[in-house]
Design a protein around this motif. Structure first.
Motif, PDB file in Angstrom:
ATOM      1  N   ARG A  94       0.837  -1.206   0.000  1.00 36.40           N
ATOM      2  CA  ARG A  94       0.000   0.000   0.000  1.00 36.40           C
ATOM      3  C   ARG A  94       0.873   1.257   0.000  1.00 36.40           C
ATOM      4  O   ARG A  94       0.562   2.244  -0.678  1.00 36.40           O
ATOM      5  CB  ARG A  94      -0.926   0.013   1.224  1.00 36.40           C
ATOM      6  N   TYR A  95       1.957   1.211   0.749  1.00 32.20           N
ATOM      7  CA  TYR A  95       2.849   2.368   0.794  1.00 32.20           C
ATOM      8  C   TYR A  95       3.495   2.599  -0.568  1.00 32.20           C
ATOM      9  O   TYR A  95       3.525   3.726  -1.081  1.00 32.20           O
ATOM     10  CB  TYR A  95       3.919   2.153   1.860  1.00 32.20           C
ATOM     11  N   SER A 140      10.295   6.838  -3.302  1.00 28.81           N
ATOM     12  CA  SER A 140       9.999   6.644  -1.884  1.00 28.81           C
ATOM     13  C   SER A 140      11.020   7.368  -1.012  1.00 28.81           C
ATOM     14  O   SER A 140      12.223   7.150  -1.149  1.00 28.81           O
ATOM     15  CB  SER A 140      10.007   5.153  -1.544  1.00 28.81           C
ATOM     16  N   GLN A 182       1.746   4.388  -3.664  1.00 26.20           N
ATOM     17  CA  GLN A 182       1.765   5.849  -3.803  1.00 26.20           C
ATOM     18  C   GLN A 182       2.729   6.307  -4.884  1.00 26.20           C
ATOM     19  O   GLN A 182       2.549   7.366  -5.485  1.00 26.20           O
ATOM     20  CB  GLN A 182       2.182   6.496  -2.481  1.00 26.20           C
ATOM     21  N   PHE A 183       3.764   5.498  -5.137  1.00 27.44           N
ATOM     22  CA  PHE A 183       4.833   5.906  -6.037  1.00 27.44           C
ATOM     23  C   PHE A 183       4.808   5.149  -7.357  1.00 27.44           C
ATOM     24  O   PHE A 183       5.750   5.228  -8.137  1.00 27.44           O
ATOM     25  CB  PHE A 183       6.186   5.704  -5.339  1.00 27.44           C
TER      26      PHE A 183
END
Length: 316
Positions: free
Chosen positions: A180-181, A290, A184-185
């Protein structure tokens, strides 16, 4: 300029840029389905020339690989030769745009145009940006520390142990938190059924030899690391100039435990395991944008090897 001349000059230039790059890299996964026939694009600009192999590949939405790419991916593998490689890559990109306009679904977010470039071969970066590409994913490399014999430095309060089947819920939670993190990228895409896919993948890994470890901080499981030993990492070994390659599949630390030393302890343990298995280099993928993974991995001794430039959707 003949194809064999372009191939030879490109291979010579790239290996001079980075000694860890192979002359003929293979960056294609074995479990993707090619769509249609590859198309060779060639250009000549003065005394310079370039060739690009345009391919299209797809994965089903219920495949674990679908979490790491668009369902349909258009790729261009570039080779450049001559004194003006920037002009050659610019012309190749223009020709590829014409090709994509004919074969890619317009404005479909499940399509992506991807070009893998040696990270230290920065020629053409401005042209890629002008065509709407961004550096999204990197393959980083870390040579083995053959002189290190004392084992990894310990971190107070951190205990690392092999993962067991009872750790499956913790491992699934950490892996999904990481995906999930990274979404974002642009590195991952959260799919319907992601939890089920991750659960089955990790369950299968736990059933074999130990290649997953849990980090406990004062008795609380708050991190994990997964690796592929050299005999398992054959799928990526052809992208680096080394005989035995270890792959660090993922490292995840629960948010409350970040900056506590858990991640470093896990990385050190993974490196020790891979080196003891005979790995000459370690590879991993990470999200270039990130603010956590990029500085962390390069502080652990990694450096860029390949950069995947991506535009999604492939055609706007």
């Amino acid at each position: 300029m003949k194809a064999d001349v372009i191939d030879a000059e490109h291979a010579s230039r790239v290996t001079k840029v980075d000694s860890l790059l192979p002359e003929i890299p293979v960056l294609n996964a074995d479990d993707v389905q090619l769509v249609g026939d590859p198309e060779l694009i060639t250009v000549s600009v003065g005394d310079s020339a370039g060739s690009g192999l345009a391919t299209c590949r797809s994965v089903p939405e219920d495949s674990p690989r679908s979490s790491w790419q668009a369902l349909t991916e258009h790729r261009l593998e570039l080779k450049l030769a001559g004194p003006e490689p920037v002009a050659a890559i610019s012309a190749l990109l223009d020709q590829w745009e014409v090709h994509l306009a004919n074969v890619a679904r317009k404005s479909d977010i499940e399509t992506a145009a991807v070009i893998a470039r040696p990270s230290r071969d920065t020629i053409g970066s401005a042209e890629l940006l002008q065509h709407g590409f961004a550096p999204v994913v990197g393959i980083a490399v870390r040579p083995a520390e053959r002189l290190a014999t004392t084992g990894p430095v310990t971190t107070p309060g951190v205990r690392i142990r092999p993962a067991e089947l009872g750790d499956l819920p913790t491992a699934v939670h950490l892996q999904l938190e990481l995906q999930r993190y990274d979404a974002q990228f642009g590195m991952t895409t959260m799919r319907a059924g992601a939890e089920e896919m991750v659960t089955e993948e990790l369950r299968a890994q736990l059933s074999g030899e130990p290649t997953m470890w849990i980090a406990e901080l004062y008795g609380q499981p708050l991190g994990m690391v997964r690796v592929q030993l050299p005999d398992q990492a054959f799928w990526i070994s052809s992208c680096v100039n080394a005989a035995r390659v270890g792959y660090l599949s993922s490292l995840a630390v629960a948010e409350p435990a970040r900056s506590s030393g858990v991640g470093t302890a896990l990385a050190n343990h993974a490196h020790q395991v891979l080196e003891e298995a005979g790995a000459e280099v370690m590879l991993l993928h990470h999200a270039l944008a990130s603010p956590q993974s990029t500085p962390f991995w390069y502080a652990q001794g990694y450096r860029p090897l390949w950069t995947f430039w991506q535009r999604r959707p492939a055609v706007r």
